[in-house]
Design a protein around this motif. Structure first.
Motif, PDB file in Angstrom:
ATOM      1  N   ARG A 172       2.378   1.675  -3.447  1.00  0.00           N
ATOM      2  CA  ARG A 172       1.347   2.143  -4.372  1.00  0.00           C
ATOM      3  C   ARG A 172       1.118   3.638  -4.178  1.00  0.00           C
ATOM      4  N   ASN A 173       1.073   4.077  -2.920  1.00  0.00           N
ATOM      5  CA  ASN A 173       0.870   5.506  -2.638  1.00  0.00           C
ATOM      6  C   ASN A 173       2.053   6.338  -3.106  1.00  0.00           C
ATOM      7  N   ASN A 218       0.826  -1.206   0.000  1.00  0.00           N
ATOM      8  CA  ASN A 218       0.000   0.000   0.000  1.00  0.00           C
ATOM      9  C   ASN A 218       0.862   1.259   0.000  1.00  0.00           C
TER      10      ASN A 218
END
Length: 129
Positions: free
Chosen positions: A62-63, A59
């Protein structure tokens, strides 16, 4: 998504139900499943935590990629804005005289063959050549 510990508990309950059904039918019931030891529970908990860590890391990556894409998009938009402003300025100044667009001032002179030597004589006068 269910955890491994929850799946084990569900299977143990299912095993108990099947054993009860088999006993009711008059069959031989196998030995009860061994309870999960503390060591195995700790390892299963560590596996669950590593899954959570991996999900959080993915995550975060991805950010970071999203942030990088947004920064690139902002840079491209800023370049487009500069081009548009330059075109606006050209159209706004299209009918003005040349001295209005360039301004009035002195031209800076830079000696292309500067020797680094002083232009004055030891007595303070200028060289005459």
């Amino acid at each position: 998504m269910t955890s491994v510990v929850e799946k084990i508990l569900e299977e143990q309950q299912r095993h108990a139900q099947l054993a009860a059904t088999l006993k009711a039918m008059g069959g031989n019931v196998p030995e009860a499943a061994k309870p999960v030891s503390k060591e195995i529970e700790g390892k299963l908990a560590a596996i669950e935590l590593s899954k959570t860590e991996l999900a959080l890391k993915q995550n975060m990556d991805r950010n970071k990629l999203t942030i990088q894409q947004l920064q690139e998009q902002l840079h491209a938009d800023a370049e487009s804005m500069k081009k548009v402003r330059k075109q606006m300025e050209e159209f706004n100044r299209s009918g003005e005289p040349a001295w209005e667009t360039t301004g009035i001032g002195t031209v800076k002179h830079r000696d292309p063959f500067h020797t680094g030597l002083s232009k004055r004589t030891p007595t303070g006068g200028y060289f005459t050549s």
